[in-house]
Design a protein around this motif. Structure first.
Motif, PDB file in Angstrom:
ATOM      1  N   ARG A   1       0.830  -1.212   0.000  1.00 18.15           N
ATOM      2  CA  ARG A   1       0.000   0.000   0.000  1.00 18.15           C
ATOM      3  C   ARG A   1       0.860   1.255   0.000  1.00 18.15           C
ATOM      4  O   ARG A   1       0.592   2.208  -0.729  1.00 18.15           O
ATOM      5  CB  ARG A   1      -0.928   0.010   1.209  1.00 18.15           C
ATOM      6  CG  ARG A   1      -1.999   1.098   1.129  1.00 18.15           C
ATOM      7  CD  ARG A   1      -2.772   1.242   2.433  1.00 18.15           C
ATOM      8  NE  ARG A   1      -3.930   2.078   2.272  1.00 18.15           N
ATOM      9  CZ  ARG A   1      -3.917   3.400   2.095  1.00 18.15           C
ATOM     10  NH1 ARG A   1      -2.739   4.039   2.043  1.00 18.15           N
ATOM     11  NH2 ARG A   1      -5.033   4.089   1.954  1.00 18.15           N
ATOM     12  N   THR A   2       1.904   1.254   0.829  1.00 18.13           N
ATOM     13  CA  THR A   2       2.791   2.418   0.905  1.00 18.13           C
ATOM     14  C   THR A   2       3.475   2.672  -0.429  1.00 18.13           C
ATOM     15  O   THR A   2       3.571   3.807  -0.902  1.00 18.13           O
ATOM     16  CB  THR A   2       3.847   2.208   2.005  1.00 18.13           C
ATOM     17  OG1 THR A   2       3.186   2.070   3.260  1.00 18.13           O
ATOM     18  CG2 THR A   2       4.811   3.388   2.064  1.00 18.13           C
ATOM     19  N   GLU A   3       3.948   1.583  -1.062  1.00 17.36           N
ATOM     20  CA  GLU A   3       4.628   1.721  -2.347  1.00 17.36           C
ATOM     21  C   GLU A   3       3.675   2.221  -3.430  1.00 17.36           C
ATOM     22  O   GLU A   3       4.016   3.079  -4.241  1.00 17.36           O
ATOM     23  CB  GLU A   3       5.231   0.369  -2.745  1.00 17.36           C
ATOM     24  CG  GLU A   3       5.843   0.322  -4.132  1.00 17.36           C
ATOM     25  CD  GLU A   3       7.185   1.034  -4.230  1.00 17.36           C
ATOM     26  OE1 GLU A   3       7.807   0.959  -5.297  1.00 17.36           O
ATOM     27  OE2 GLU A   3       7.597   1.681  -3.248  1.00 17.36           O
ATOM     28  N   THR A   4       2.445   1.687  -3.435  1.00 19.10           N
ATOM     29  CA  THR A   4       1.459   2.122  -4.429  1.00 19.10           C
ATOM     30  C   THR A   4       1.128   3.596  -4.241  1.00 19.10           C
ATOM     31  O   THR A   4       1.071   4.355  -5.214  1.00 19.10           O
ATOM     32  CB  THR A   4       0.177   1.274  -4.319  1.00 19.10           C
ATOM     33  OG1 THR A   4       0.505  -0.104  -4.452  1.00 19.10           O
ATOM     34  CG2 THR A   4      -0.818   1.658  -5.408  1.00 19.10           C
ATOM     35  N   ALA A   5       0.902   3.995  -2.999  1.00 20.14           N
ATOM     36  CA  ALA A   5       0.576   5.400  -2.719  1.00 20.14           C
ATOM     37  C   ALA A   5       1.731   6.318  -3.109  1.00 20.14           C
ATOM     38  O   ALA A   5       1.523   7.414  -3.650  1.00 20.14           O
ATOM     39  CB  ALA A   5       0.236   5.570  -1.240  1.00 20.14           C
ATOM     40  N   ARG A   6       2.957   5.871  -2.871  1.00 17.93           N
ATOM     41  CA  ARG A   6       4.129   6.690  -3.211  1.00 17.93           C
ATOM     42  C   ARG A   6       4.248   6.861  -4.720  1.00 17.93           C
ATOM     43  O   ARG A   6       4.507   7.959  -5.221  1.00 17.93           O
ATOM     44  CB  ARG A   6       5.393   6.056  -2.643  1.00 17.93           C
ATOM     45  CG  ARG A   6       6.652   6.900  -2.814  1.00 17.93           C
ATOM     46  CD  ARG A   6       7.826   6.286  -2.081  1.00 17.93           C
ATOM     47  NE  ARG A   6       8.332   5.116  -2.762  1.00 17.93           N
ATOM     48  CZ  ARG A   6       9.246   5.158  -3.738  1.00 17.93           C
ATOM     49  NH1 ARG A   6       9.694   6.331  -4.175  1.00 17.93           N
ATOM     50  NH2 ARG A   6       9.692   4.054  -4.290  1.00 17.93           N
ATOM     51  N   ARG A   7       4.065   5.768  -5.454  1.00 14.54           N
ATOM     52  CA  ARG A   7       4.175   5.832  -6.909  1.00 14.54           C
ATOM     53  C   ARG A   7       3.081   6.700  -7.523  1.00 14.54           C
ATOM     54  O   ARG A   7       3.347   7.543  -8.394  1.00 14.54           O
ATOM     55  CB  ARG A   7       4.089   4.420  -7.489  1.00 14.54           C
ATOM     56  CG  ARG A   7       5.258   3.532  -7.151  1.00 14.54           C
ATOM     57  CD  ARG A   7       6.495   3.950  -7.894  1.00 14.54           C
ATOM     58  NE  ARG A   7       7.591   3.007  -7.670  1.00 14.54           N
ATOM     59  CZ  ARG A   7       8.765   3.104  -8.252  1.00 14.54           C
ATOM     60  NH1 ARG A   7       9.007   4.088  -9.083  1.00 14.54           N
ATOM     61  NH2 ARG A   7       9.707   2.226  -8.006  1.00 14.54           N
ATOM     62  N   LEU A   8       1.842   6.498  -7.075  1.00 14.13           N
ATOM     63  CA  LEU A   8       0.743   7.294  -7.624  1.00 14.13           C
ATOM     64  C   LEU A   8       0.881   8.769  -7.231  1.00 14.13           C
ATOM     65  O   LEU A   8       0.584   9.661  -8.024  1.00 14.13           O
ATOM     66  CB  LEU A   8      -0.601   6.747  -7.131  1.00 14.13           C
ATOM     67  CG  LEU A   8      -1.033   5.396  -7.718  1.00 14.13           C
ATOM     68  CD1 LEU A   8      -2.330   4.930  -7.057  1.00 14.13           C
ATOM     69  CD2 LEU A   8      -1.214   5.488  -9.233  1.00 14.13           C
ATOM     70  N   GLY A   9       1.340   9.006  -6.007  1.00 19.78           N
ATOM     71  CA  GLY A   9       1.533  10.389  -5.572  1.00 19.78           C
ATOM     72  C   GLY A   9       2.588  11.101  -6.403  1.00 19.78           C
ATOM     73  O   GLY A   9       2.422  12.261  -6.793  1.00 19.78           O
ATOM     74  N   ALA A  10       3.685  10.397  -6.701  1.00 21.90           N
ATOM     75  CA  ALA A  10       4.741  10.986  -7.532  1.00 21.90           C
ATOM     76  C   ALA A  10       4.220  11.264  -8.940  1.00 21.90           C
ATOM     77  O   ALA A  10       4.511  12.305  -9.535  1.00 21.90           O
ATOM     78  CB  ALA A  10       5.947  10.053  -7.582  1.00 21.90           C
TER      79      ALA A  10
END
Length: 206
Positions: free
Chosen positions: A6-15
Motif C-alpha cells: 500500500r505504501t509503495e502504491t501510494a508513493r508511486r501514484l503520488g509521484a
C-alpha cells in the motif's frame, strides 16, 4: 494489500500525480503547457514558429493518459463501482488513491495497480529526464550488508543501490521486481547502521 504494498502504491501514484503536470508543461516548445491557450499563429504576428513538438514527451503523455484512464476503469469494474466520470489525469490519480483501502482487499487487483503505478511513474520520470544527484552514505545496508547506501537529498531518503538486495519481508517487492530498491527516511539511518533494520518503513523502494 500489505502495508508495504500500500505504501509503495501510494508513493508511486503520488509521484505521478505531482509530475504529470510538469510533463504537460514540457510538451510544447518554450515550456508552455498545451492546456494553456497561446496566441493564434498567423502571418499578422510576423514570423510563425514551426518548432516541432518533443515526440518522446508526447508519447509519454499519451501512454500515461491511456494507462491511468484504463486503470481507473479496471478498478471500478473489479470493485463493482459505476464507470468513473471523465476528469483530468491528476484528478483520476487522486480518486485511485482514495480507493486504495478497497483495492487492498483484492490481492490480484492490488498487485496490478502497483505494477501499473510503477510503470507509469517511471515512464514519467524518464520522459522528464530527471536524474537526482546522490551521495554515498557511510555504513552498510541493514538488509544486504553491502556498502551500497546512497542519499537522495530531494527525496530526503536513503536507498540501497545493490540490485541483489533482499529482505525477509515476504510481501516486499524486492522478491518480484528486479528494479526495486529498499529505502528509508534520511533521519532513520544513523551514521553507522546497527545490525537489523533501522527505525523507519520496511521494504520501501524506488
Amino acid at each position: 494489500m500489505s502495508g508495504t504494498v500500500r505504501t509503495e502504491t501510494a508513493r508511486r501514484l503520488g509521484a505521478l500525480r505531482r509530475q504529470f503536470p510538469e510533463l504537460l508543461a514540457e510538451l510544447a516548445p518554450g515550456g508552455r503547457s498545451p492546456a494553456v491557450p497561446g496566441p493564434t499563429p498567423g502571418p499578422a504576428g510576423g514570423a510563425r514558429s514551426t518548432a516541432p513538438l518533443r515526440l518522446h514527451i508526447s508519447d509519454a503523455i499519451r501512454d500515461i493518459t491511456d494507462g491511468v484512464t484504463e486503470l481507473e476503469e479496471a478498478v471500478h469494474d473489479r470493485l463493482g463501482l459505476p464507470r468513473p466520470q471523465r476528469a483530468r489525469i491528476p484528478r483520476r490519480i487522486g480518486r485511485l488513491l482514495g480507493l486504495l483501502d478497497r483495492i487492498g482487499r483484492d490481492a490480484v487487483l492490488a498487485e496490478h495497480v502497483l505494477d501499473e503505478a510503477r510503470r507509469m511513474s517511471r515512464r514519467c520520470s524518464r520522459a522528464l529526464g530527471g536524474s537526482e544527484a546522490m551521495t554515498a552514505v557511510d555504513g552498510r545496508c541493514p538488509w544486504c550488508a553491502s556498502v551500497s547506501l546512497r542519499a537522495f537529498p530531494e527525496h530526503r531518503a536513503v536507498l540501497c543501490i545493490n540490485p541483489g538486495c533482499r529482505c525477509d519481508d515476504p510481501g516486499c517487492a524486492c522478491r518480484t521486481d528486479p528494479a526495486h530498491r529498499h529505502s528509508w527516511p534520511r533521519h532513520a539511518l544513523p551514521h553507522e547502521p546497527p545490525d537489523g533494520l533501522p527505525d523507519g518503513p520496511r521494504g520501501g523502494g524506488a
